[in-house]
Scaffold this motif. Structure first.
Motif, PDB file in Angstrom:
ATOM      1  N   SER A  63       0.886  -0.986   0.163  1.00 25.30           N
ATOM      2  CA  SER A  63       0.062   0.037  -0.026  1.00 25.30           C
ATOM      3  C   SER A  63       0.864   1.227   0.053  1.00 25.30           C
ATOM      4  CB  SER A  63      -0.895  -0.085   1.218  1.00 25.30           C
ATOM      5  OG  SER A  63       0.006   0.281   2.467  1.00 25.30           O
ATOM      6  N   ASP A  64       0.332   2.586  -0.319  1.00 25.48           N
ATOM      7  CA  ASP A  64       0.871   3.795  -0.227  1.00 25.48           C
ATOM      8  C   ASP A  64       1.626   3.881   1.171  1.00 25.48           C
ATOM      9  OD1 ASP A  64       0.284   4.076  -2.862  1.00 25.48           O
ATOM     10  OD2 ASP A  64      -0.914   5.850  -2.542  1.00 25.48           O
ATOM     11  N   GLU A  65       0.941   3.454   2.277  1.00 26.39           N
ATOM     12  CA  GLU A  65       1.603   3.669   3.410  1.00 26.39           C
ATOM     13  C   GLU A  65       2.573   2.728   3.964  1.00 26.39           C
ATOM     14  OE1 GLU A  65       2.301   4.835   7.137  1.00 26.39           O
ATOM     15  OE2 GLU A  65       0.889   5.854   5.834  1.00 26.39           O
ATOM     16  N   ASP A  66       2.609   1.434   3.343  1.00 26.76           N
ATOM     17  CA  ASP A  66       3.704   0.557   3.375  1.00 26.76           C
ATOM     18  C   ASP A  66       5.077   1.196   2.865  1.00 26.76           C
ATOM     19  OD1 ASP A  66       2.401  -1.519   4.684  1.00 26.76           O
ATOM     20  OD2 ASP A  66       1.747  -2.548   3.127  1.00 26.76           O
ATOM     21  N   LEU A  67       4.678   1.774   1.601  1.00 28.23           N
ATOM     22  CA  LEU A  67       5.744   2.454   0.798  1.00 28.23           C
ATOM     23  C   LEU A  67       6.483   3.835   1.451  1.00 28.23           C
ATOM     24  CD1 LEU A  67       4.428   2.291  -3.025  1.00 28.23           C
ATOM     25  CD2 LEU A  67       6.329   0.734  -1.762  1.00 28.23           C
ATOM     26  N   HIS A  68       5.347   4.434   1.862  1.00 25.85           N
ATOM     27  CA  HIS A  68       6.170   5.443   2.912  1.00 25.85           C
ATOM     28  C   HIS A  68       6.795   5.065   4.128  1.00 25.85           C
ATOM     29  CE1 HIS A  68       4.378   8.980   0.843  1.00 25.85           C
ATOM     30  NE2 HIS A  68       3.342   8.406   0.784  1.00 25.85           N
ATOM     31  N   SER A  69       6.204   4.101   4.585  1.00 24.00           N
ATOM     32  CA  SER A  69       6.852   3.429   5.849  1.00 24.00           C
ATOM     33  C   SER A  69       8.278   3.106   5.741  1.00 24.00           C
ATOM     34  CB  SER A  69       5.987   2.179   6.387  1.00 24.00           C
ATOM     35  OG  SER A  69       4.910   2.730   6.842  1.00 24.00           O
ATOM     36  N   MET A  70       8.553   2.501   4.165  1.00 25.52           N
ATOM     37  CA  MET A  70       9.814   1.917   3.870  1.00 25.52           C
ATOM     38  C   MET A  70      10.873   3.042   3.777  1.00 25.52           C
ATOM     39  SD  MET A  70       9.049  -1.148   1.043  1.00 25.52           S
ATOM     40  CE  MET A  70      10.868  -0.877   0.798  1.00 25.52           C
ATOM     41  N   LEU A  71      10.258   4.317   3.156  1.00 28.31           N
ATOM     42  CA  LEU A  71      11.169   5.624   3.023  1.00 28.31           C
ATOM     43  C   LEU A  71      11.568   6.105   4.374  1.00 28.31           C
ATOM     44  CD1 LEU A  71       9.295   7.329  -0.071  1.00 28.31           C
ATOM     45  CD2 LEU A  71      11.764   6.227   0.025  1.00 28.31           C
ATOM     46  N   ARG A  72      10.490   6.218   5.450  1.00 26.87           N
ATOM     47  CA  ARG A  72      10.771   6.691   6.826  1.00 26.87           C
ATOM     48  C   ARG A  72      11.755   5.872   7.343  1.00 26.87           C
ATOM     49  NH1 ARG A  72       5.138   7.714   6.457  1.00 26.87           N
ATOM     50  NH2 ARG A  72       5.006   5.779   7.759  1.00 26.87           N
ATOM     51  N   GLU A  73      11.732   4.481   7.262  1.00 29.59           N
ATOM     52  CA  GLU A  73      12.646   3.493   7.946  1.00 29.59           C
ATOM     53  C   GLU A  73      14.031   3.849   7.649  1.00 29.59           C
ATOM     54  OE1 GLU A  73      13.684   0.257  10.200  1.00 29.59           O
ATOM     55  OE2 GLU A  73      11.731   1.342  10.085  1.00 29.59           O
ATOM     56  N   GLY A  74      14.051   4.144   6.335  1.00 27.19           N
ATOM     57  CA  GLY A  74      15.721   4.452   5.706  1.00 27.19           C
ATOM     58  C   GLY A  74      16.098   5.732   5.643  1.00 27.19           C
ATOM     59  N   PHE A  76      17.504   8.637   6.866  1.00 25.55           N
ATOM     60  CA  PHE A  76      18.075   9.407   8.168  1.00 25.55           C
ATOM     61  C   PHE A  76      18.544  10.758   8.106  1.00 25.55           C
ATOM     62  CE2 PHE A  76      19.970   4.702   7.467  1.00 25.55           C
ATOM     63  CZ  PHE A  76      19.406   4.452   8.575  1.00 25.55           C
ATOM     64  N   ASP A  77      18.465  11.246   6.808  1.00 28.56           N
ATOM     65  CA  ASP A  77      18.567  12.868   6.898  1.00 28.56           C
ATOM     66  C   ASP A  77      17.208  13.504   6.809  1.00 28.56           C
ATOM     67  OD1 ASP A  77      17.780  12.927   4.210  1.00 28.56           O
ATOM     68  OD2 ASP A  77      19.707  12.917   3.397  1.00 28.56           O
ATOM     69  N   GLY A  78      16.073  12.872   6.895  1.00 30.18           N
ATOM     70  CA  GLY A  78      14.944  13.562   7.034  1.00 30.18           C
ATOM     71  C   GLY A  78      14.439  14.337   5.639  1.00 30.18           C
ATOM     72  N   ASP A  79      14.977  13.975   4.776  1.00 29.51           N
ATOM     73  CA  ASP A  79      14.504  14.898   3.257  1.00 29.51           C
ATOM     74  C   ASP A  79      13.465  13.941   2.644  1.00 29.51           C
ATOM     75  OD1 ASP A  79      15.796  12.432   2.294  1.00 29.51           O
ATOM     76  OD2 ASP A  79      17.239  13.845   0.816  1.00 29.51           O
ATOM     77  N   GLY A  80      12.801  12.867   3.240  1.00 30.87           N
ATOM     78  CA  GLY A  80      11.694  12.343   2.661  1.00 30.87           C
ATOM     79  C   GLY A  80      12.139  11.426   1.655  1.00 30.87           C
ATOM     80  N   ALA A  81      13.259  11.241   1.207  1.00 31.36           N
ATOM     81  CA  ALA A  81      13.570  10.550   0.087  1.00 31.36           C
ATOM     82  C   ALA A  81      14.957   9.482   0.587  1.00 31.36           C
ATOM     83  CB  ALA A  81      14.151  11.094  -1.113  1.00 31.36           C
ATOM     84  N   LEU A  82      15.414   8.555  -0.150  1.00 34.79           N
ATOM     85  CA  LEU A  82      16.481   7.472   0.178  1.00 34.79           C
ATOM     86  C   LEU A  82      17.647   7.978  -1.047  1.00 34.79           C
ATOM     87  CD1 LEU A  82      14.885   4.304   0.828  1.00 34.79           C
ATOM     88  CD2 LEU A  82      15.206   5.885   2.385  1.00 34.79           C
ATOM     89  N   ASN A  83      18.910   8.515  -0.399  1.00 35.62           N
ATOM     90  CA  ASN A  83      20.003   8.509  -1.457  1.00 35.62           C
ATOM     91  C   ASN A  83      20.626   6.911  -1.474  1.00 35.62           C
ATOM     92  OD1 ASN A  83      21.841   7.857   0.814  1.00 35.62           O
ATOM     93  ND2 ASN A  83      21.712  10.259   1.317  1.00 35.62           N
ATOM     94  N   GLN A  84      21.574   6.872  -2.210  1.00 37.22           N
ATOM     95  CA  GLN A  84      22.154   5.485  -2.303  1.00 37.22           C
ATOM     96  C   GLN A  84      22.808   4.921  -0.905  1.00 37.22           C
ATOM     97  OE1 GLN A  84      25.293   5.179  -5.088  1.00 37.22           O
ATOM     98  NE2 GLN A  84      24.721   3.047  -5.664  1.00 37.22           N
ATOM     99  N   MET A  85      23.276   5.557  -0.135  1.00 42.85           N
ATOM    100  CA  MET A  85      23.801   5.202   1.191  1.00 42.85           C
ATOM    101  C   MET A  85      22.355   4.730   1.990  1.00 42.85           C
ATOM    102  SD  MET A  85      26.326   3.898   2.847  1.00 42.85           S
ATOM    103  CE  MET A  85      27.861   4.919   2.059  1.00 42.85           C
ATOM    104  N   GLU A  86      21.857   5.554   2.184  1.00 41.72           N
ATOM    105  CA  GLU A  86      20.462   5.194   2.889  1.00 41.72           C
ATOM    106  C   GLU A  86      19.697   4.063   2.126  1.00 41.72           C
ATOM    107  OE1 GLU A  86      18.978   9.778   4.520  1.00 41.72           O
ATOM    108  OE2 GLU A  86      18.448   8.815   2.385  1.00 41.72           O
TER     109      GLU A  86
END
Length: 118
Positions: A63-74, A76-86
């Protein structure tokens, strides 16, 4: 259709990939996965790029919430996205078995690097 648990998904397959590929190749494959999932204009994995490309990882049932949760989980810098290291850190964190093996790979890589420098 119930959403899959992404943690279980990666715990099942990431250690198998690691054992088959070895440390360097696993990192290469994680980088390839990141490149498949990222927004090519922004250079990071956003919610929209993850949603658009989730079928590539077999995550189309999330679900969209699951996808948002995955992003929040990784994220670390709080920008709402995942860079390669994250992203790479998140993949390792989702697989405790892989975390245990990563210490051995690090030691092997360090030993190999020391051999190459002499």
């Amino acid at each position: 259709m119930a959403a899959q648990n992404p943690q279980t998904h990666f715990e099942d397959y990431l250690p198998l990939m690691a054992n088959k590929l070895g440390g360097d190749s696993l990192i290469d494959e994680l980088c390839n996965a990141f490149n498949l999932l990222m927004d090519s204009e922004k250079g990071v994995i956003t919610f929209y790029s993850l949603k658009r490309n989730s079928t590539l990882l077999g995550l189309q049932g999330l679900s969209d919430e699951d996808l948002h949760s995955m992003l929040r989980e990784g994220d670390f810098d709080g920008d709402g996205a995942l860079n390669q290291m994250e992203f790479c850190v998140l993949m390792f964190r989702l697989s405790p078995e892989l975390m245990e093996g990563s210490k051995l790979w690090f030691e092997e890589a360090l030993e190999q690097e020391l051999k190459n420098s002499f």
